[in-house]
Design a protein around this motif. Structure first.
Motif, PDB file in Angstrom:
ATOM      1  N   GLU A  68       0.845  -1.375  -0.190  1.00 50.68           N
ATOM      2  CA  GLU A  68      -0.174   0.093  -0.058  1.00 50.68           C
ATOM      3  C   GLU A  68       0.445   0.921  -0.182  1.00 50.68           C
ATOM      4  O   GLU A  68       0.671   1.920  -0.977  1.00 50.68           O
ATOM      5  N   ILE A  69       1.723   1.268   0.836  1.00 52.13           N
ATOM      6  CA  ILE A  69       2.808   2.272   1.057  1.00 52.13           C
ATOM      7  C   ILE A  69       3.118   3.190  -0.378  1.00 52.13           C
ATOM      8  O   ILE A  69       3.816   3.791  -0.337  1.00 52.13           O
ATOM      9  N   LEU A  70       4.268   1.887  -0.868  1.00 50.43           N
ATOM     10  CA  LEU A  70       4.705   2.116  -2.474  1.00 50.43           C
ATOM     11  C   LEU A  70       3.973   1.524  -3.529  1.00 50.43           C
ATOM     12  O   LEU A  70       4.215   2.397  -4.412  1.00 50.43           O
ATOM     13  N   GLY A  71       2.552   1.625  -3.054  1.00 51.10           N
ATOM     14  CA  GLY A  71       1.878   1.569  -4.475  1.00 51.10           C
ATOM     15  C   GLY A  71       2.397   0.389  -5.708  1.00 51.10           C
ATOM     16  O   GLY A  71       2.017   0.577  -6.610  1.00 51.10           O
ATOM     17  N   LYS A  72       3.177  -0.778  -4.774  1.00 46.63           N
ATOM     18  CA  LYS A  72       4.469  -0.875  -5.768  1.00 46.63           C
ATOM     19  C   LYS A  72       3.158  -3.242  -5.241  1.00 46.63           C
ATOM     20  O   LYS A  72       3.277  -3.172  -4.366  1.00 46.63           O
ATOM     21  N   ASP A  73       3.762  -3.814  -6.198  1.00 44.14           N
ATOM     22  CA  ASP A  73       3.618  -5.118  -5.882  1.00 44.14           C
ATOM     23  C   ASP A  73       4.765  -5.605  -6.052  1.00 44.14           C
ATOM     24  O   ASP A  73       5.537  -5.217  -6.576  1.00 44.14           O
ATOM     25  N   PRO A  74       5.518  -6.301  -5.083  1.00 41.80           N
ATOM     26  CA  PRO A  74       6.496  -7.482  -4.853  1.00 41.80           C
ATOM     27  C   PRO A  74       6.948  -8.328  -6.251  1.00 41.80           C
ATOM     28  O   PRO A  74       5.563  -9.223  -5.965  1.00 41.80           O
TER      29      PRO A  74
END
Ligand SMILES: Cc1cc2nc3c(=O)[nH]c(=O)nc-3n(C[C@H](O)[C@H](O)[C@H](O)COP(=O)(O)O)c2cc1C
Length: 157
Positions: free
Chosen positions: A121-127
């Motif tokens: 959520e914080i990064l707005g990216k899927d790992p």
């Protein structure tokens, strides 16, 4: 493909995994250092309170420029079901600068999933991949297979 491993470690478990990932991948390492003394029972309680309240913590200046890396692997111990305050601060200071990311955590019990959700959520990216290690696995040195799988997933995604 340049990879940076960014981690915080209060008692050495997360550091051990970060260093093993670096050995297996040739990635650079950035250890986040807290300006606060977190030793002992008092440090434990202080850290737990900060994490539960999702507070930021003062950290030492970092050495690596995150913009120079294709992939950043972020590692944190779990504190009261949350990421640590020094890692939260690092992410906050570098928002919008990450290209691709992967996550790993160490914790007493590996059941909890909340930390990776919040990192997403914080990064707005899927790992590209995630890795969870218990302190028991780290103590026994049972992590190389999991790390190999983690790195394979990172490289194939
Ligand atoms: C303040 C605090 C809170 C913790 N809360 C949890 C928790 O909620 N769940 C868990 O499984 N482990 C918890 N732990 C255990 C740590 O996640 C575990 O020992 C971790 O591997 C420590 O990493 P480090 O040695 O890199 O600091 C907590 C530890 C601390 C210091």
């Amino acid at each position: 493909m340049s990879i940076l491993i960014v981690y915080y470690s209060r008692t050495g478990y997360t550091k051990k995994i970060a260093e093993a990932i670096a050995r297996a991948s040739g990635a650079d390492l950035e250890e986040i250092l807290s300006k606060k003394n977190r030793k002992g029972l008092f440090g434990y309680l202080k850290s737990g309170k900060e994490a539960a309240r999702k507070e930021l913590a003062e950290i030492e200046e970092v050495k690596k420029n995150v913009l120079e890396y294709d992939i950043v692997i972020i590692g944190t111990p779990v504190w009261v079901g949350n990421m640590t305050s020094p890692i939260r601060t690092y992410l906050n200071n570098n928002l919008g600068r990450f290209k691709q990311v992967a996550f790993f955590s160490t914790q007493g019990s590996i059941k909890d999933q909340k930390v990776f959700n919040e990192l997403r959520e914080i990064l707005g990216k899927d790992p590209l991949s995630v890795l969870k290690m218990s302190t028991k696995e780290v103590s026994k040195g049972e992590f190389n297979d999991k790390i190999d799988k983690f790195l394979k997933e990172i490289k194939s995604n």
